[in-house]
Design a protein around this motif. Structure first.
Motif, PDB file in Angstrom:
ATOM      1  N   PRO A 218      43.866  46.750  64.061  1.00 33.26           N
ATOM      2  CA  PRO A 218      43.012  47.836  64.548  1.00 33.26           C
ATOM      3  C   PRO A 218      43.135  49.131  63.727  1.00 33.26           C
ATOM      4  N   THR A 219      44.060  49.160  62.786  1.00 34.32           N
ATOM      5  CA  THR A 219      44.262  50.353  61.965  1.00 34.32           C
ATOM      6  C   THR A 219      43.132  50.465  60.946  1.00 34.32           C
ATOM      7  N   PRO A 220      42.365  51.569  60.954  1.00 33.85           N
ATOM      8  CA  PRO A 220      41.254  51.682  60.014  1.00 33.85           C
ATOM      9  C   PRO A 220      41.693  52.000  58.578  1.00 33.85           C
ATOM     10  N   TYR A 221      42.746  52.762  58.434  1.00 33.53           N
ATOM     11  CA  TYR A 221      43.229  53.133  57.098  1.00 33.53           C
ATOM     12  C   TYR A 221      44.673  53.609  57.176  1.00 33.53           C
ATOM     13  N   LEU A 222      45.284  53.686  56.004  1.00 34.59           N
ATOM     14  CA  LEU A 222      46.622  54.245  55.870  1.00 34.59           C
ATOM     15  C   LEU A 222      46.492  55.586  55.166  1.00 34.59           C
ATOM     16  N   TYR A 223      47.158  56.589  55.671  1.00 41.66           N
ATOM     17  CA  TYR A 223      47.227  57.897  55.015  1.00 41.66           C
ATOM     18  C   TYR A 223      48.662  58.056  54.545  1.00 41.66           C
ATOM     19  N   LEU A 224      48.839  58.133  53.227  1.00 41.82           N
ATOM     20  CA  LEU A 224      50.175  58.204  52.658  1.00 41.82           C
ATOM     21  C   LEU A 224      50.327  59.478  51.832  1.00 41.82           C
ATOM     22  N   SER A 225      51.195  60.367  52.258  1.00 44.48           N
ATOM     23  CA  SER A 225      51.506  61.537  51.446  1.00 44.48           C
ATOM     24  C   SER A 225      52.233  61.047  50.202  1.00 44.48           C
ATOM     25  N   THR A 226      51.759  61.427  49.039  1.00 45.41           N
ATOM     26  CA  THR A 226      52.364  61.019  47.779  1.00 45.41           C
ATOM     27  C   THR A 226      52.123  62.083  46.726  1.00 45.41           C
ATOM     28  N   ARG A 227      53.089  62.244  45.850  1.00 51.81           N
ATOM     29  CA  ARG A 227      52.949  63.234  44.781  1.00 51.81           C
ATOM     30  C   ARG A 227      52.087  62.713  43.634  1.00 51.81           C
ATOM     31  N   SER A 228      51.895  61.392  43.570  1.00 54.74           N
ATOM     32  CA  SER A 228      51.065  60.821  42.497  1.00 54.74           C
ATOM     33  C   SER A 228      50.125  59.760  43.069  1.00 54.74           C
ATOM     34  N   PRO A 229      49.043  60.215  43.722  1.00 53.82           N
ATOM     35  CA  PRO A 229      48.133  59.256  44.360  1.00 53.82           C
ATOM     36  C   PRO A 229      47.433  58.317  43.378  1.00 53.82           C
ATOM     37  N   GLU A 230      47.139  58.787  42.168  1.00 55.86           N
ATOM     38  CA  GLU A 230      46.465  57.922  41.188  1.00 55.86           C
ATOM     39  C   GLU A 230      47.367  56.768  40.766  1.00 55.86           C
ATOM     40  N   ARG A 231      48.656  57.058  40.531  1.00 53.34           N
ATOM     41  CA  ARG A 231      49.609  56.008  40.138  1.00 53.34           C
ATOM     42  C   ARG A 231      49.784  54.988  41.263  1.00 53.34           C
ATOM     43  N   LEU A 232      49.855  55.460  42.502  1.00 54.38           N
ATOM     44  CA  LEU A 232      49.991  54.547  43.635  1.00 54.38           C
ATOM     45  C   LEU A 232      48.741  53.680  43.781  1.00 54.38           C
ATOM     46  N   ALA A 233      47.566  54.262  43.615  1.00 54.96           N
ATOM     47  CA  ALA A 233      46.321  53.495  43.687  1.00 54.96           C
ATOM     48  C   ALA A 233      46.279  52.435  42.582  1.00 54.96           C
ATOM     49  N   ALA A 234      46.714  52.793  41.385  1.00 49.80           N
ATOM     50  CA  ALA A 234      46.746  51.837  40.275  1.00 49.80           C
ATOM     51  C   ALA A 234      47.747  50.713  40.555  1.00 49.80           C
ATOM     52  N   ALA A 235      48.897  51.036  41.125  1.00 44.35           N
ATOM     53  CA  ALA A 235      49.894  50.012  41.452  1.00 44.35           C
ATOM     54  C   ALA A 235      49.368  49.059  42.518  1.00 44.35           C
ATOM     55  N   LEU A 236      48.637  49.588  43.505  1.00 46.43           N
ATOM     56  CA  LEU A 236      48.042  48.724  44.527  1.00 46.43           C
ATOM     57  C   LEU A 236      46.984  47.803  43.925  1.00 46.43           C
ATOM     58  N   ALA A 237      46.158  48.340  43.025  1.00 49.29           N
ATOM     59  CA  ALA A 237      45.131  47.524  42.370  1.00 49.29           C
ATOM     60  C   ALA A 237      45.776  46.421  41.539  1.00 49.29           C
ATOM     61  N   GLU A 238      46.841  46.753  40.825  1.00 51.33           N
ATOM     62  CA  GLU A 238      47.552  45.758  40.019  1.00 51.33           C
ATOM     63  C   GLU A 238      48.197  44.691  40.906  1.00 51.33           C
ATOM     64  N   ALA A 239      48.774  45.105  42.030  1.00 53.23           N
ATOM     65  CA  ALA A 239      49.383  44.144  42.950  1.00 53.23           C
ATOM     66  C   ALA A 239      48.323  43.214  43.552  1.00 53.23           C
ATOM     67  N   ARG A 240      47.142  43.741  43.835  1.00 52.83           N
ATOM     68  CA  ARG A 240      46.043  42.929  44.361  1.00 52.83           C
ATOM     69  C   ARG A 240      45.589  41.910  43.323  1.00 52.83           C
ATOM     70  N   ARG A 241      45.498  42.337  42.046  1.00 54.75           N
ATOM     71  CA  ARG A 241      45.103  41.415  40.970  1.00 54.75           C
ATOM     72  C   ARG A 241      46.158  40.317  40.794  1.00 54.75           C
ATOM     73  N   THR A 242      47.427  40.683  40.874  1.00 56.17           N
ATOM     74  CA  THR A 242      48.501  39.724  40.703  1.00 56.17           C
ATOM     75  C   THR A 242      48.532  38.725  41.849  1.00 56.17           C
ATOM     76  N   ALA A 243      48.268  39.196  43.065  1.00 58.58           N
ATOM     77  CA  ALA A 243      48.292  38.324  44.245  1.00 58.58           C
ATOM     78  C   ALA A 243      47.115  37.358  44.275  1.00 58.58           C
ATOM     79  N   ALA A 244      46.015  37.738  43.644  1.00 60.56           N
ATOM     80  CA  ALA A 244      44.792  36.919  43.709  1.00 60.56           C
ATOM     81  C   ALA A 244      44.836  35.718  42.796  1.00 60.56           C
TER      82      ALA A 244
END
Length: 148
Positions: free
Chosen positions: A122-148
């Motif tokens: 039921p959670t619509p989104y995650l809000y994560l305080s981070t000092r480097s949001p672009e790097r975290l977004a890139a790491a998530l995209a890379e993890a998604r590609r690796t998992a697929a």
């Protein structure tokens, strides 16, 4: 792939000292030993509180996003939206959804909003305080590609 610890700012470490001094002054009426005990106990308790609050971690490891106590597989996550200071304030205020998971630290000005695409969650989104949001977004995209 990604690891960040959301440590409290250096200025916050003055709070335990102030707490210790306050307890010492209160207990000084009883005795000098009581004041010394109040100083030590106040500083220790304040330092434990600041350290505990500042120990939140965000990691992307083994196909999962680990944010604080939450562990979410990257397959359950959708698009990641890096938020600048103004957008971060809006998403933790007027735009916030009460069902969202928020790892919020007020001393971190930027954040990342990640959509949750799992229909059973039921959670619509995650809000994560981070000092480097672009790097975290890139790491998530890379993890998604690796998992697929």
């Amino acid at each position: 792939m990604y690891d960040e610890r959301l440590t409290a700012p250096r200025s916050w470490w003055l709070l335990p000292v102030a707490l210790g001094l306050t307890l010492a002054l209160i207990l000084l009426r009883l005795s000098a030993v009581g004041a010394l005990i109040g100083l030590v106990v106040g500083i220790a308790a304040g330092a434990a509180a600041v350290s505990s609050y500042g120990s939140a971690r965000i990691r992307v490891v083994q196909g999962s996003l680990v944010a604080g106590q939450a562990r979410i597989p990257v397959e359950a996550l959708g698009k990641a939206h890096p938020l600048n200071q103004v957008e971060a304030v809006a998403w933790r205020g007027v735009k916030a959804d009460p069902r969202a998971f928020m790892l919020l630290r007020s001393y971190v000005p930027t954040a990342l909003r990640v959509e949750v695409v799992d229909p059973a969650d039921p959670t619509p989104y995650l809000y994560l305080s981070t000092r480097s949001p672009e790097r975290l977004a890139a790491a998530l995209a890379e993890a998604r590609r690796t998992a697929a």
